[in-house]
Design a protein around this motif. Structure first.
Motif, short mmCIF file in Angstrom:
data_model
loop_
_atom_site.label_atom_id
_atom_site.label_comp_id
_atom_site.label_asym_id
_atom_site.label_seq_id
_atom_site.Cartn_x
_atom_site.Cartn_y
_atom_site.Cartn_z
N PHE A 287 47.25 42.62 31.59
CA PHE A 287 46.45 43.83 31.72
C PHE A 287 46.13 44.01 33.20
O PHE A 287 46.12 43.05 33.97
N HIS A 470 45.07 37.57 24.46
CA HIS A 470 44.64 38.85 25.03
C HIS A 470 43.44 38.66 25.96
O HIS A 470 43.34 39.29 27.01
N ARG A 475 49.08 40.86 27.79
CA ARG A 475 49.44 41.98 26.93
C ARG A 475 50.44 41.52 25.88
O ARG A 475 50.96 40.40 25.92
N HIS A 476 50.73 42.42 24.92
CA HIS A 476 51.78 42.13 23.96
C HIS A 476 53.12 42.05 24.69
O HIS A 476 53.43 42.89 25.54
N THR A 572 57.68 45.39 27.59
CA THR A 572 56.46 46.19 27.44
C THR A 572 56.30 46.72 26.02
O THR A 572 57.27 47.05 25.34
#
Length: 846
Positions: A287, A470, A475-476, A572
């Motif tokens: 992030f 997280h 991030r994923h 992403t």
């Protein structure tokens, strides 16, 4: 009416003025010639509250708590004493629900509001409170451009307080005492619900008489304020016709007309020594935060974007040297996550294990004992679950099937200050459904609606680890599962060592590819190679780097080396056109993986009645599991479909070889369409198990099948996809085209025409949907648009899409005529003739 009222009021004004003048003349006539002169000094001065002596305000009745801000309770008033040294210092304000009304979809422990604030001296005996927003900045405060930045970024004043007393040390002011009761027992947005939340919750007027401050507590680095706020609610509207309704009506609001919340606001001093920022890198999934930076010698404003992460530092220089030599060291301040005491006791050890699982990744970054889970201490009055000094996994009594892992960070540097993970009770129901539908073909433990505690505990552990990831800033990574070849998903030894995805931050739930004969028993995601690399990227300590620029160069070298291994790539979660970056998918080929997945679904479906059966219960569990199974099948179709019109996207820097974008090969796109023709458009009647449908639905599945097939068909015809195909096919004649797509689908959808076979109801519906999509693509009214790759709308009428659709319809019409003439099935003949008529009308509109 307005004019008349104005006229009457004017007359009244004139009458009253005339009368006043007459009265004044009468009085004046009685006056003597002696006059008195009125000077400004004699005029009445406004009533200004002057500060009093400190001991007159903070007297013997005051109850005082020392801390970041000294808090005094005097009678029913709460007074802040803000130290002079605190003025201008930035403070993070975080407001959370402590208690909420039931039935609104919000829960105690969730964040309501967050912002940076600061106190400053006013122009008189007053203190101002400002809200600080980071949008633009300049690195050099002595530069002339600083003034321009200041002029363009005024911080709003959200509080203005009269100083009641000064705490002085001789002539020097140590602190400012002022009343903050009106700040927290009112409805100030900074410490309450914002207007959008109120609208969604159908909240209206603030009820001052039913709102109050419950407690204020102060600690060395933070001050905690607990308040109770009551609001009136908006009653539901009754209308003769159904209308869309925005918002949620609390049951208690419907009963009482008001709702009451308990809120906790944490004021935490931001670090006095800001953490060094770590420049954001698209090649690693963190992030980020950022703002525009204006420099004296720059030609344009630059975006300073940096990763969001915790501060991990050695305890001393000696430890830093040990770490440089390759030894593991403990950080000065480890990361501690507390587990909500409201969590069921039997799940607490598994949640703790999920937190502790990250220790392995931090060891890869050079730290030992850097992270741990702890149980919330009982009967400790100095600790509160809402206190923003503590990171907590909060357990919510909610029927929501979810969990989430947010963080609160310093907007100046990205330093994470704390995190409150949200855990909804019904996440366990979702885990049960996922695991049963995806693995019951190979794991006997999954063949029941009530899992044993060990299995459910391990599922909980996996989700806890994911959510903690997280809160560490990750991030994923939706591309992680693509790094595992499909056949390796069936390899027992490979799965034992590496698992089915290289990152627990992927949405690669469980291994649905493994077949019963493979003997694979490791079906869960775990902390993988990418996770270890990402933690190393974010938390490795670089004592020899003089500044952010040198640190960025070191990280770039590390990242380029890591990119040689596909298991360390980041994919992403926001790419709309890269088929490698998808949720819930596995393996490097969606067609092969989905085919294995469907084989397992075919094994599972006939057993659902047995596995969901409970004496004395209805078939609601069967209904839920059947919907989960069809949803899984639908996901497989989506995974395959994304290959069509797909573009691979690999983030790279200028010092790396290769292009950022690459068109998905035509062979893979054709393979995807062939899969859909075989597995979906050739009716998957195995899904329509009447033994199950007769127990859960009144229909036989005709409309459900049409919806299933139509969803994928509509997706294939979506304008965005067609525009991408036009763009990519213009680059190379070998790339897949819109015309090929339409032709390949048509061959599968109308395969009966080649052999003059009867067309059943499922296929008739599908063929109608196909023709309707082609007619839509004609764009006869010239109004149809789609989103181009540049994120701007593109008119169909300005592309080849209508032309190709017209050509396809013309060819199809001729085939349909021949099919209708030779068909011996009555309904098939009617159907084909109807399609011919429909196409004629579309091609030649009147």
């Amino acid at each position: 009416m307005l004019k008349r009222l104005f006229f009457v009021s004017t007359l009244l004004f004139l009458f009253s003025t005339t009368d006043a003048l007459a009265q004044r003349k009468k009085k004046d006539s009685k006056k003597t010639t002696t006059t008195t002169t009125t000077t400004p000094a004699d005029a009445k001065k406004p009533d200004v509250k002057k500060p009093k002596p400190y001991n007159k305000v903070i007297d013997s009745t005051a109850i005082t708590q020392k801390g970041l801000i000294d808090v005094h309770k005097v009678g029913d008033k709460y007074l802040f004493e803000v130290a002079d040294s605190l003025l201008g210092k930035e403070i993070m304000s975080i407001t959370r629900y402590s208690k909420t009304p039931a039935g609104g979809g919000i829960f105690g422990g969730e964040e309501v509001n967050r912002q940076v604030i600061k106190f400053e001296k006013g122009i008189g005996d007053n203190i101002l409170l400002r809200s600080v927003t980071y949008v633009i900045t300049t690195p050099n405060e002595d530069s002339p451009i600083t003034k321009a930045v200041e002029n363009s970024s005024a911080d709003p004043i959200i509080g203005n307080f009269d100083v009641m007393a000064y705490n002085k040390d001789g002539k020097n002011i140590k602190g400012y005492v002022f009343d903050v009761t009106p700040l927290f027992d009112a409805d100030l947005q900074a410490f309450s619900l914002d207007p959008i939340r109120k609208q969604l919750l159908n909240i209206t007027a603030f009820q001052k008489d039913k709102s109050f401050i419950q407690t204020m507590k102060s600690f060395p680095v933070n001050t905690e304020i607990r308040s109770v706020k009551t609001f009136s609610t908006k009653p539901p509207q009754i209308t003769p016709t159904p209308t869309p309704r925005i918002g949620t009506n609390f049951p208690s609001g419907l009963d009482a007309g008001v709702v009451t919340f308990e809120l906790n606001t944490s004021l935490i001093l931001l670090p006095q020594k800001p953490m060094r920022k770590r420049a954001f890198d698209k090649r690693v999934g963190y992030f980020a935060n950022g703002y525009s930076v204006f420099e004296e010698n720059s030609l344009k404003a630059e975006r300073d974007v940096f990763a969001v992460r915790w501060r991990l530092e050695p305890k001393n220089d000696e430890d830093a040297e040990k770490q440089k030599r390759g030894e593991l060291i403990e950080p000065k301040k480890p990361l501690v996550y507390y587990i909500d005491p409201a969590t069921p006791d039997k799940w607490k050890p598994y949640i703790k294990a999920g937190i502790d699982d990250w220790q392995e990744a931090f060891e890869f970054a050079g730290w030992k004992n850097a992270i741990r889970g702890e149980y919330w201490p009982e009967n400790d009055p100095t600790m509160s679950l809402e206190d923003a000094r503590f990171s907590v996994l909060r357990y919510f009594a909610a029927d929501i099937q979810n969990a989430y892992g947010p963080n609160v960070h310093d907007p100046r540097t990205g330093e994470i200050l704390e995190s409150h993970i949200g855990w909804y009770h019904n996440i366990m129901s979702l885990l049960r459904d996922w695991y049963l539908i995806q693995t019951a073909a190979v794991d006997p433990q999954a063949r029941t609606i009530k899992f044993n505690d060990k299995l459910m505990g391990e599922l909980i552990r996996f989700v806890a680890a994911h959510e903690v990831g997280h809160t560490l800033g990750l991030r994923h990574n939706m591309g992680a599962s693509h790094a595992t070849p499909v056949e390796m998903l069936r390899d027992k030894e490979f799965q034992k060592q590496f698992g089915h995805t290289s990152s627990i931050m992927d949405y690669a739930r469980f291994n649905y590819v493994a077949q019963p004969e493979d003997g694979v028993t490791d079906l869960f995601p775990k902390i993988g190679d990418y996770d270890k690399w990402a933690i190393r990227w974010g938390y490795a300590y670089f004592p020899d780097a003089k500044d952010e620029k040198e640190e960025k160069a070191l990280l770039n070298t590390m990242t380029k080396e890591a990119y040689k291994d596909k298991r360390l790539h980041f994919g992403t979660e926001t790419s709309p056109f890269d088929p490698r970056f998808q949720t819930e998918d596995l393996g490097d080929n969606a067609m092969k993986a989905s085919e294995y997945g469907i084989k397992n679904l075919k094994r599972i479906l006939p057993q659902l009645i047995t596995w969901s059966k409970e004496d004395g219960e209805d078939y609601s569990e069967l209904d839920g599991l059947y919907n989960s199974l069809t949803g899984q099948f639908r996901r497989y179709m989506g995974h395959v479909t994304k290959n069509v019109g797909g573009i691979y996207e690999d983030p790279k820097t200028a010092d790396m070889e290769g292009d950022l974008y690459e068109v998905v090969p035509s062979s893979i796109q054709k393979e995807a369409v062939a899969f859909l023709n075989e597995q979906l458009f050739k009716t998957p009647v195995w899904l329509l198990d009447q033994n199950i449908l007769n127990k859960i639905k009144p229909e036989s599945g005709v409309e459900a099948m049409k919806s299933l097939q139509g969803g994928t068909l509509n997706s294939l015809f979506s304008g965005d996809r067609l525009i991408r195909l036009i763009e990519t096919s213009s680059l190379n004649k070998k790339n897949y085209t819109v015309d090929e797509l339409f032709s390949d689908i048509r061959k599968g959808v109308f395969s009966e025409l080649r052999i003059n076979a009867p067309i059943d109801v499922y296929r008739r519906n599908l063929q109608k949907l196909f023709v309707n999509n082609l007619i839509e693509a004609l764009d006869n009214d010239g109004k149809k648009t789609a989103m181009g790759l540049n994120r701007r709308p593109v008119k169909y009428s300005e592309t080849d899409i209508p032309s190709i659709a017209r050509g396809q319809l013309t060819e199809l019409k001729n085939q349909l005529k021949l099919g209708a003439a030779s068909s011996t099935d009555r309904l098939s003949k009617f159907h084909l003739a109807d399609l011919v008529s429909k196409i004629d009308t579309a091609l030649n509109p009147r």
